[in-house]
Design an enzyme around this catalytic site. Structure first.
Site: not given
Ligand code: DGL
Length: 287
Positions: A33-34, A65, A97, A175, A211, A213
């Site tokens: 992931d990012s 990302y 991600c 985060e 997402c 996150h």
């Molecule tokens: N966790 C990532 C996703 O599922 C991206 C978060 C990011 O870096 O903007 O899209």
């Protein structure tokens, strides 16, 4: 439950997770992931495959990302996965991600000769369970504009109103939470309003956390929601897919400490290192 995962879940006796081979195979599952978002996918994989060695990669040098262009993601992700494959020799990669998967899954699969599981918005299960036939898709700005999401909506939710909202703020909040920092409830409320205040948004009963996150901050989102909402994500389905793709493979006899890899500075602060340990990632490395 995060952690080293000796816990048996309701999925643990699933026959697709049984392994017939007897020779120990130490090749890891590489989860990418990012940032910290992929931990929500790692958690689900650990429940089904507690014996699986894990290399978890946070591309913090490329984070975030969701505000990047398609070209940037489509170039960066396959190249990085190539370097990671050379270094860690995984048996399988999970792109944990939605942003990277909806943009770069095809390019990554074309570039690498090993199974790659992507993470795409859980629109299908959301449409299956929505009673009001109105669902929300909460993702990054990059994810919610993807044709991939158009296709999922057309194929699986054609009789639903599908509203989308992209939020970079929620990614930052997740985060911060994993770094042990306090976060402002108003920011969660504002992000949710971006979805629910659109025309027809008052009908939404199911919100896709598109997402990785966002499942990490589901509690905070629930707490500020103006009415009860069902939040749904694809982590359990991804874990089941990983089981299917590794069926019959062997695993180390005893648990192997997981590795967290960061692609650039700074070193993770102590609170994040402690959080990573709770997910079974005992060691931290820099790519
Ligand atoms: N966790 C990532 C996703 O599922 C991206 C978060 C990011 O870096 O903007 O899209």
């Amino acid at each position: 439950m995060p952690g080293t995962g000796r816990v048996r879940s309701r999925f643990s006796r699933d026959p697709i997770c049984s392994n017939a081979a007897t020779m120990s195979d130490t090749r890891p599952l590489l989860i990418f992931d990012s940032g910290v978002g992929g931990l929500s996918v790692l958690r689900a994989i650990r429940e089904l495959l507690p014996q699986g060695p894990i290399v978890y990669v946070a591309d913090n040098a490329g984070f975030p990302y969701g505000t990047k262009s398609e070209v940037e993601i489509d170039t960066r992700v396959p190249a990085l996965l190539g370097r990671l494959t050379e270094r860690y020799h995984p048996r399988l990669i999970v792109i944990a991600c939605n942003t990277a998967s909806t943009i770069a899954l095809g390019a990554a699969r074309a570039a690498l000769d090993l199974p790659i599981v992507g993470t795409v918005p859980a629109i299908k299960p959301a449409a299956e369970q929505s009673r009001t036939r109105a669902i929300g898709v909460l993702g990054t700005e990059a994810t919610v504009r993807q044709p991939y999401v158009d296709r999922l909506s057309a194929e699986f939710a054609s009789d639903c109103l599908v509203l989308r909202h992209g939020s970079a703020e929620l990614v930052e909040l997740a985060e911060a939470k994993l770094r042990g920092l306090a976060t402002d409830p108003e920011k969660y409320r504002a992000a949710l309003s971006g979805l629910l205040d659109q025309p027809g948004g008052e009908r939404i009963d199911t919100v896709v956390l598109a997402c990785t996150h966002f499942p990490l901050i589901e509690e905070e989102l629930s707490a500020v929601a103006p009415r009860p909402l069902d939040f749904i994500d694809g982590a359990a389905g991804i874990a089941r897919r990983v089981c299917v793709l590794t069926q019959g493979q062997s695993w180390p006899d005893s648990p192997v400490p997981g590795i967290a890899v960061f692609t650039g500075p700074p070193d993770p602060p102590p609170a994040l290192v402690a959080a990573l340990r709770r997910y079974g990632l005992q060691n931290v490395e820099r790519l």
